[in-house]
Design an enzyme around this catalytic site. Structure first.
Site, PDB file in Angstrom:
ATOM      1  N   ALA A 470       0.839  -1.206   0.000  1.00 61.18           N
ATOM      2  CA  ALA A 470       0.000   0.000   0.000  1.00 61.18           C
ATOM      3  C   ALA A 470       0.868   1.248   0.000  1.00 61.18           C
ATOM      4  CB  ALA A 470      -0.908   0.002   1.234  1.00 61.18           C
ATOM      5  N   CYS A 471       0.370   2.284  -0.691  1.00 59.84           N
ATOM      6  CA  CYS A 471       0.983   3.614  -0.616  1.00 59.84           C
ATOM      7  C   CYS A 471      -0.148   4.632  -0.454  1.00 59.84           C
ATOM      8  CB  CYS A 471       1.853   3.899  -1.836  1.00 59.84           C
ATOM      9  SG  CYS A 471       0.953   3.971  -3.395  1.00 59.84           S
ATOM     10  N   SER A 472       0.100   5.877  -0.758  1.00 54.99           N
ATOM     11  CA  SER A 472      -0.889   6.923  -0.453  1.00 54.99           C
ATOM     12  C   SER A 472      -2.171   6.769  -1.260  1.00 54.99           C
ATOM     13  CB  SER A 472      -0.285   8.314  -0.699  1.00 54.99           C
ATOM     14  OG  SER A 472       0.804   8.533   0.154  1.00 54.99           O
TER      15      SER A 472
END
Length: 528
Positions: A470-472
């Protein structure tokens, strides 16, 4: 003789998507009308009844559009025209930081008007003299810097209005804004259609942002992260957590007030903002910004120029001295073998792994190639609710690859953090030239690919782990109309590195952690 709209309004038309370029060998381009619109005719008495004003920026905001713009610091009419043809909704001619004055701004406005794109002039100072001269040029809006209080906002509005509602000097029968007096309707509509943008860019202004947004006549409050960071003592660190937290508070005040505007007779301004390296334009849009300035012409040219020089210099370094005929034949044979390997799907994974070791930056490899590997390795995207279920029921671990500061600010319970990019620890001359990020003026802390990423994941999870990266905001593997090959993101780059290095159970969080928090799923702050 009277026209029905000012010169700027006669030439502007609502923005469609940019038209595709013609194929090679197509006939010379002729001026074409925008889709669904008539071309603007020449100003004449005979044609005056046929002319109709184009939608103003203010009316487009009221219709619920999210507007995307570019800042023009070069004062180049050619770049202004190119930006318009590229499809930006508006262009800000920046007289605060750019080198040009009124004559240079006028040339840019003419180029933008000819390409039917609204121009906003950013003033050097929020004062009646600059406002008067700029408004007489006929822009679609004015941006007034460093507004710190409701009183200053009210004064800024007065600079843009004629007496008795303001102090703007009257020369309307002869200035460009009224088509040099040909537009008899100018006085009756100029104040309703001209967008007034107040920049809120200091700690004092942020503290008063809700009151500034409520001032009658203020159409947009424009967040100024660079000047805000300077006013808070973080000139060299605009991405500082305290600066971001202050901006989030101000955003929330304006957006919460906008939600209540239907039940109130008062004014509530729209929210505008600048994209930053740590806060890209798409994130501003997702957070609810109504106007987003995502690029600067000088910055775009600088980036393209550096990459162009880099490609040439590296090619020279790789080729070296001219070899003999035998070396050239050997090189051709190796190239043919590589070409055959690329055509063979069974060899693709090994070839890509070899390529990864040859090139330092995985993010610079072609996205289509990375996506093909991800699909081949059965990496799939999961939405946030499925990710939560997999975490609870199937022992999946959420691998948060954002910077450590973002992870500490908020993350899903049980997530671990291994950042895919990190601050550059040892700067070389090439790092400075290639990666130093500029926004208007000032150098920001650069980032580099974290060379210890895989090692850190190995230490925390191991090859058999079930991982959701996951990232932003996340990219997507799913084809869309605008992104037929999906869209790359930090989390997909991380997933690509993981599968290249032997991880077999890798999923990707579609929509990123922004969607996780937006859906109100569990989140924690700080270290666990």
């Amino acid at each position: 003789m009277a026209a029905t709209a000012s010169l700027s309004h006669l030439l502007l038309a609502s923005k469609p998507n940019p038209s595709p370029l013609p194929s090679r060998g197509a006939p010379a381009l002729l001026p074409l009308p925008r889709r669904g619109q008539r071309p603007a005719p020449a100003i004449s008495a005979a044609a005056s009844d046929l002319l109709s004003a184009a939608p103003s920026l203010k009316s487009r905001l009221a219709a619920g559009e999210s507007l995307y713009g570019l800042f023009l610091l070069s004062f180049s009419p050619t770049l202004a025209e190119l930006a318009a043809l590229a499809g930006y909704d508006y262009v800000v001619v920046d007289m605060e930081h750019g080198p040009g004055g009124i004559p240079e701004a006028l040339a840019c406005l003419r180029a933008l008007d000819a390409a039917r794109t609204p121009a906003v002039i950013r003033l050097p100072e929020a004062c009646p003299v600059w406002a008067k001269k700029a408004l007489d040029l006929g822009p679609a809006g004015l941006m007034l810097p460093a507004v710190e209080s409701p009183a200053a906002a009210a004064a800024a509005v007065s600079h843009c209005r004629y007496p008795p509602r303001g102090v703007r000097g009257a020369a309307h029968p002869i200035v460009r804004a009224s088509a040099y007096g040909l537009d008899d309707s100018y006085l009756s509509r100029c104040e309703d259609e001209t967008l007034i943008i107040c920049q809120v860019e200091t700690a004092a202004g942020i503290a008063e942002v809700d009151a500034i947004a409520a001032v009658d006549g203020v159409d947009v409050v424009q967040m100024g992260p660079l000047d805000l960071s300077a006013s808070m003592g973080y000139l060299w660190d605009p991405g500082n957590r305290k600066v971001r937290a202050r901006l989030r508070e101000a955003e929330k005040k304006v957006l919460d007030a906008r939600k209540k505007v239907a039940a109130s007779d008062g004014n509530v301004a729209y929210l505008g903002g600048f994209a930053m390296p740590n806060d890209p334009a798409e994130q501003l849009k997702l957070r609810g910004y109504h106007m987003v300035a995502g690029a600067v012409d000088i910055g775009m040219f600088r980036k393209a120029a550096l990459e162009d020089v880099k490609r040439f210099k590296e090619a020279v370094m790789e080729i070296g001295e001219e070899g003999d005929e035998e070396d050239n034949e050997k090189k051709d044979k190796e190239d043919d073998e590589v070409s055959l390997q690329v055509q063979n799907p069974d060899c693709l994974s090994q070839l890509l792994l070899n390529l990864h070791h040859q090139f330092r930056y995985a993010a610079e490899e072609d996205w289509k190639i990375k996506r093909q590997v991800l699909v081949e390795k059965r990496v799939r995207s999961v939405d946030v609710k499925e990710a939560l279920r997999l975490q609870k029921e199937n022992n999946f671990t959420i691998l948060d690859v954002r910077p450590e500061a973002d992870f500490k600010e908020a993350h899903p319970p049980g997530a671990i953090n291994v950042q895919i990019y990190r601050l550059i620890k040892e700067w070389t001359a090439w790092d400075i030239a290639r990666r130093a990020a500029f926004a208007f003026f000032g150098i920001f802390a650069g980032t580099e690919e974290n060379p210890e990423f895989i090692q850190s994941v190995d230490e925390k999870l191991g090859k058999d782990a079930k991982i959701i990266v996951a990232c932003s905001t996340g990219g997507t593997l799913k084809p869309t109309q605008n992104f037929p090959d999906g869209k790359q993101s930090r989390s997909l780059i991380a997933a690509y590195l993981l599968v290249l290095n032997g991880y077999k159970n890798v999923f990707h969080l579609d929509g990123g952690l922004y969607t996780w928090f937006k859906e109100g799923l569990p989140a924690v702050e700080g270290e666990e």
